[in-house]
Design a protein around this motif. Structure first.
Motif, PDB file in Angstrom:
ATOM      1  N   PRO A  63       3.773   9.016  -1.557  1.00 46.53           N
ATOM      2  CA  PRO A  63       4.887   8.198  -2.060  1.00 46.53           C
ATOM      3  C   PRO A  63       6.112   9.016  -2.462  1.00 46.53           C
ATOM      4  CG  PRO A  63       2.858   7.530  -3.097  1.00 46.53           C
ATOM      5  CD  PRO A  63       2.539   8.716  -2.279  1.00 46.53           C
ATOM      6  N   ARG A  67      10.374   9.163  -0.970  1.00 48.18           N
ATOM      7  CA  ARG A  67      11.590   9.076  -1.772  1.00 48.18           C
ATOM      8  C   ARG A  67      12.519  10.263  -1.565  1.00 48.18           C
ATOM      9  NH1 ARG A  67       7.938   5.969  -3.201  1.00 48.18           N
ATOM     10  NH2 ARG A  67       8.322   4.090  -4.410  1.00 48.18           N
ATOM     11  N   GLU A 144       8.050  -4.111   7.408  1.00 49.81           N
ATOM     12  CA  GLU A 144       7.538  -4.962   6.327  1.00 49.81           C
ATOM     13  C   GLU A 144       6.309  -5.722   6.793  1.00 49.81           C
ATOM     14  OE1 GLU A 144      10.225  -7.944   5.045  1.00 49.81           O
ATOM     15  OE2 GLU A 144       9.067  -8.414   3.262  1.00 49.81           O
ATOM     16  N   THR A 146       4.256  -4.644   8.967  1.00 52.76           N
ATOM     17  CA  THR A 146       3.141  -3.717   9.139  1.00 52.76           C
ATOM     18  C   THR A 146       2.524  -3.310   7.820  1.00 52.76           C
ATOM     19  OG1 THR A 146       4.497  -2.819  10.877  1.00 52.76           O
ATOM     20  CG2 THR A 146       2.478  -1.670  10.399  1.00 52.76           C
ATOM     21  N   CYS A 147       3.361  -2.897   6.863  1.00 57.12           N
ATOM     22  CA  CYS A 147       2.764  -2.297   5.674  1.00 57.12           C
ATOM     23  C   CYS A 147       3.242  -2.939   4.384  1.00 57.12           C
ATOM     24  CB  CYS A 147       3.035  -0.793   5.651  1.00 57.12           C
ATOM     25  SG  CYS A 147       4.747  -0.389   5.537  1.00 57.12           S
ATOM     26  N   GLY A 148       4.062  -3.941   4.450  1.00 53.46           N
ATOM     27  CA  GLY A 148       4.425  -4.662   3.235  1.00 53.46           C
ATOM     28  C   GLY A 148       5.639  -4.138   2.524  1.00 53.46           C
ATOM     29  N   ALA A 149       6.075  -2.921   2.850  1.00 57.84           N
ATOM     30  CA  ALA A 149       7.245  -2.379   2.180  1.00 57.84           C
ATOM     31  C   ALA A 149       8.385  -2.253   3.176  1.00 57.84           C
ATOM     32  CB  ALA A 149       6.931  -1.009   1.590  1.00 57.84           C
ATOM     33  N   TYR A 153       7.367   3.433   2.372  1.00 62.58           N
ATOM     34  CA  TYR A 153       6.217   2.789   2.994  1.00 62.58           C
ATOM     35  C   TYR A 153       4.866   3.250   2.490  1.00 62.58           C
ATOM     36  CZ  TYR A 153      10.122   1.991   6.032  1.00 62.58           C
ATOM     37  OH  TYR A 153      11.346   1.665   6.493  1.00 62.58           O
ATOM     38  N   ASN A 154       4.688   4.558   2.302  1.00 60.78           N
ATOM     39  CA  ASN A 154       3.351   5.089   2.028  1.00 60.78           C
ATOM     40  C   ASN A 154       2.384   4.587   3.085  1.00 60.78           C
ATOM     41  OD1 ASN A 154       1.184   6.299   0.808  1.00 60.78           O
ATOM     42  ND2 ASN A 154       0.915   4.708  -0.714  1.00 60.78           N
ATOM     43  N   SER A 162      -2.599   3.463   6.471  1.00 64.19           N
ATOM     44  CA  SER A 162      -3.084   2.558   5.431  1.00 64.19           C
ATOM     45  C   SER A 162      -3.566   1.250   6.035  1.00 64.19           C
ATOM     46  CB  SER A 162      -2.005   2.314   4.383  1.00 64.19           C
ATOM     47  OG  SER A 162      -0.943   1.596   4.931  1.00 64.19           O
TER      48      SER A 162
ATOM     49  N   PRO B  46       7.067 -12.297   6.497  1.00 62.77           N
ATOM     50  CA  PRO B  46       6.206 -12.087   7.660  1.00 62.77           C
ATOM     51  C   PRO B  46       4.770 -12.464   7.330  1.00 62.77           C
ATOM     52  CG  PRO B  46       6.811 -10.014   6.686  1.00 62.77           C
ATOM     53  CD  PRO B  46       7.625 -11.046   6.005  1.00 62.77           C
ATOM     54  N   ARG B  48       0.763 -12.134   7.856  1.00 57.97           N
ATOM     55  CA  ARG B  48       0.002 -10.928   8.102  1.00 57.97           C
ATOM     56  C   ARG B  48      -1.437 -11.185   7.692  1.00 57.97           C
ATOM     57  NH1 ARG B  48      -0.338  -5.208   8.332  1.00 57.97           N
ATOM     58  NH2 ARG B  48      -2.565  -5.172   8.466  1.00 57.97           N
ATOM     59  N   VAL B  59      -0.150  -8.110   3.243  1.00 59.44           N
ATOM     60  CA  VAL B  59       0.171  -6.789   2.718  1.00 59.44           C
ATOM     61  C   VAL B  59       1.442  -6.745   1.896  1.00 59.44           C
ATOM     62  CG1 VAL B  59      -1.029  -5.421   4.412  1.00 59.44           C
ATOM     63  CG2 VAL B  59       1.286  -6.197   4.868  1.00 59.44           C
ATOM     64  N   ILE B  60       2.098  -7.859   1.729  1.00 62.11           N
ATOM     65  CA  ILE B  60       3.365  -7.829   1.004  1.00 62.11           C
ATOM     66  C   ILE B  60       3.164  -7.253  -0.392  1.00 62.11           C
ATOM     67  CG2 ILE B  60       5.057  -9.314  -0.096  1.00 62.11           C
ATOM     68  CD1 ILE B  60       4.978 -10.976   2.388  1.00 62.11           C
ATOM     69  N   ARG B  61       4.039  -6.326  -0.747  1.00 60.88           N
ATOM     70  CA  ARG B  61       3.919  -5.695  -2.062  1.00 60.88           C
ATOM     71  C   ARG B  61       4.912  -6.361  -2.987  1.00 60.88           C
ATOM     72  NH1 ARG B  61       4.163   0.494  -0.051  1.00 60.88           N
ATOM     73  NH2 ARG B  61       2.789   0.237   1.711  1.00 60.88           N
ATOM     74  N   PRO B  82       0.166   7.475  -8.914  1.00 56.98           N
ATOM     75  CA  PRO B  82       0.924   8.736  -8.958  1.00 56.98           C
ATOM     76  C   PRO B  82       1.943   8.805 -10.091  1.00 56.98           C
ATOM     77  CG  PRO B  82       1.627   7.418  -7.091  1.00 56.98           C
ATOM     78  CD  PRO B  82       0.540   6.659  -7.772  1.00 56.98           C
ATOM     79  N   CYS B 130       5.794   2.341  -8.642  1.00 57.63           N
ATOM     80  CA  CYS B 130       6.560   2.728  -7.454  1.00 57.63           C
ATOM     81  C   CYS B 130       6.097   1.958  -6.222  1.00 57.63           C
ATOM     82  CB  CYS B 130       6.511   4.227  -7.234  1.00 57.63           C
ATOM     83  SG  CYS B 130       4.958   4.860  -6.632  1.00 57.63           S
ATOM     84  N   CYS B 132       3.490   1.803  -4.412  1.00 56.20           N
ATOM     85  CA  CYS B 132       2.896   2.546  -3.313  1.00 56.20           C
ATOM     86  C   CYS B 132       1.583   1.923  -2.888  1.00 56.20           C
ATOM     87  CB  CYS B 132       2.665   3.994  -3.723  1.00 56.20           C
ATOM     88  SG  CYS B 132       1.532   4.180  -5.082  1.00 56.20           S
ATOM     89  N   TYR B 137      -6.531   0.238  -3.336  1.00 52.34           N
ATOM     90  CA  TYR B 137      -7.591   0.583  -2.379  1.00 52.34           C
ATOM     91  C   TYR B 137      -8.891   1.046  -3.023  1.00 52.34           C
ATOM     92  CZ  TYR B 137      -3.846   0.034   0.916  1.00 52.34           C
ATOM     93  OH  TYR B 137      -2.818  -0.482   1.631  1.00 52.34           O
TER      94      TYR B 137
END
Lengths: 373, 193
Positions: A63, A67, A144, A146-149, A153-154, A162, B46, B48, B59-61, B82, B130, B132, B137
């Motif tokens: 992460p 940044r 977004e 794919t990974c939500g962010a 992305y992390n 992930s 989206p 998912r 997966v939306i954060r 972290p 943050c 992440c 998980y």
């Protein structure tokens, strides 16, 4: 700054100035409109990235790499995980490699779109900027999905990813590419061949190849000076040796090789090449393969050190990791491509007019998050 | 002389070319309109479906949430963070796997794990978070997640959570009065013994 003579004036640009692309202070010595010396002052965005990495585990560093270069986070993740995998001698499967390449190249398109768009904006061309951000938005939507962010992305992890690709991602990406390819020509006509833009950039801020090499400038800035050097071709990491693409170099179409227009044009050409790579990677994408397959339970690299470099949109991104066998790096150093690009500013911008300095700075495409770290 | 006229020609033609593209957008790209009237209109999120459960994971954060009934207090999420924005304090439960009605503590999780600990403090400072997703998980009970995550039906996606005060962004998930209730119970037990 030295001795200031009678007619000379010291002027500060920034730190809060939209054309400095972040918090950067340029102290310029001017003689009327002509710049004689530029001193960049950095550190306004220093967040102790390298020191901080010594206190967190290897997964938790990812992460923070996001940044550093917040406009190309995927490639920053990519460079880091490639380094740690080399250190731990992990082989990841083909599907992961392909997904990583797709993501990195999409990120390269997004980053170059922003770079060229903002370059136009610095010179007063507002419309191309809006067009480019509109299409960048579509790429960010893909991330977004794919990974939500959207920006940080992390997504790439040591030994895997992930998440796997979501359903419908391949179709959405192909849709986007079909829509996007004709738009590149449009950008070229809208901004690149515009007479006002050409007058402001061609023959301005010429960086000869020797200067670029001596200052350690890499990436599109180096290639614009006519040096054919791309780590994806010359020192292939991941699976870049499988793909067929060209490395665009500056040819001095509108002026001299290595001028600001060439730096802009090389980025535009790289977008075309990245589209090619994404298409090939999607064609070859293996159907099966677990993205968590080779992920280690606990990331404890053996004692030793590694220097690994990858090609980020801004150039040669290197990670030096020293491991003492524990689960935190004992030293982590990042070689930032934008830092060297900023270093050459004084060399190439001396003698130009005040308005040209901002054009040259925009053409170098620096990201302060990565310079200060 | 020739240079003078080519300059004029190039200027006019390139500007007309740019204007042409803008004009085409005015005529053609009506349905490609990108500006939305934000509070009334929103971008579609989206969809998912992948992850823990193939039908319900998104997966939306957006915001971290904890189902306290499922939390066993293993501190794995606290260690994974972290930026150290998760703070957990646990105390030993009087009897393993037994409900404590006084402090609304549930003894057994929905996965069937018998809890040995009572979580008396579970704070997440979302202003430090943050996003992440590293904490979600390792969770063995899948009880910490981003809203819109595995339990999307229970907790709809929400990403507009501005607060007037920064301290309002510290979310306290532990049951209210768990610490005092537990101390009281222990004191009572000691008095009986």
């Amino acid at each position: 700054m030295g001795v200031v003579h009678g007619q000379e004036m010291v002027l500060n640009i920034g730190p809060q100035h939209p054309a400095t692309h972040g918090v950067l202070r340029l102290q310029v010595k001017t003689d009327g409109e002509v710049i004689s010396e530029i001193t960049p002052y950095l550190g306004y965005l220093h967040r102790c990235f390298e020191k901080h990495c010594e206190n967190v585990t290897y997964e938790q560093v990812i992460p923070f790499t996001d940044r550093c270069d917040y406009l190309a986070s995927m490639t920053m993740n990519f460079g880091y995980v490639v380094a740690v995998e080399k250190l731990m001698d992990i082989k990841v499967n083909d599907r992961v490699q392909h997904i990583r390449v797709i993501m990195a190249e999409l990120q390269r398109i997004a980053s170059h779109l922003l770079a060229t768009g903002v370059f136009g904006l610095d010179l007063g061309a507002f419309t191309p900027f809006l067009h480019m951000l509109r299409d960048r938005e579509r790429i960010i939507d893909l991330f977004e999905m794919t990974c939500g962010a959207r920006l940080l992305y992390n997504y790439m992890w040591v030994g895997g990813l992930s998440h796997d690709l979501p359903k419908g991602f391949v179709e959405a990406t192909l849709n986007f590419l079909d829509y996007f390819e004709p738009k590149i020509d449009e950008f070229e006509n809208l901004l690149g061949h515009n007479k006002i833009f050409v007058e402001r950039t061609a023959d301005i801020g010429i960086m000869p190849a020797e200067v670029a090499i001596n200052f350690g400038v890499t990436g599109p800035n180096l290639r614009a000076s006519g040096v054919n050097w791309d780590l994806r071709k010359d020192d292939p990491y991941s699976i870049y040796d499988k793909f067929d693409f060209n490395v665009p170099v500056g040819q001095g179409i509108k002026g001299t090789v290595g001028d600001s227009w060439d730096r802009f044009y090389v980025r535009l050409q790289e977008i075309r090449e990245s589209v090619k790579i994404v298409r090939q990677a999607i064609d070859q994408l293996p159907k099966d393969g677990d993205v968590h397959q080779s992920m280690p339970k606990k990331i404890r690299p053996p004692k030793g050190s590694i220097y690994s470099r990858t090609e980020s949109p801004r150039g040669d991104l290197g990670y030096y990791i020293e491991s003492d066998g524990s689960d935190t790096p004992s030293r982590l150093k990042m070689r930032s491509p934008a830092f060297t690009a900023l270093g050459v500013l004084d060399e190439i911008a001396g003698g130009w007019l005040m308005s040209d300095v901002l054009a040259i700075l925009g053409s170098l495409d620096i990201v302060l998050g990565e310079i200060d770290r | 002389m020739k240079r003078y006229f080519t300059d004029i020609y190039e200027s006019v033609s390139s500007i007309l070319g740019g204007m042409g593209i803008t004009l085409m957008h005015l005529i053609k790209a009506r349905n490609d309109n990108v500006t939305l009237q934000y509070p009334e209109e929103k971008w579609p999120r989206p969809e998912r479906n992948i992850g823990f459960d193939h039908n319900s994971y998104n997966v939306i954060r957006s915001r971290l949430h904890v189902d306290m009934d499922d939390c066993i207090g293993c501190l794995k999420c606290e260690r994974a963070c972290p930026v150290d924005c998760i703070k957990i304090v646990t105390e030993k439960a009087p009897v393993r796997g037994e409900d404590l009605k006084e402090i609304k503590h549930k003894g057994i999780t929905s996965n069937g794990t018998r809890k040995a600990l009572v979580v008396t403090r579970f704070d997440i400072d979302m202003s430090e978070c943050c996003y992440c997703n590293l904490c979600t998980y390792p969770c063995p009970e899948e009880c910490i997640f981003m809203t819109g995550g595995p339990n999307a039906k229970k907790h709809p996606i929400d990403y507009e959570f501005s607060e007037p005060d920064r301290s309002d962004l510290i979310y306290r998930f532990a049951k209210k009065g768990a610490k005092e209730g537990l101390a009281e119970m222990n004191a009572k037990q000691e008095a009986e013994a």
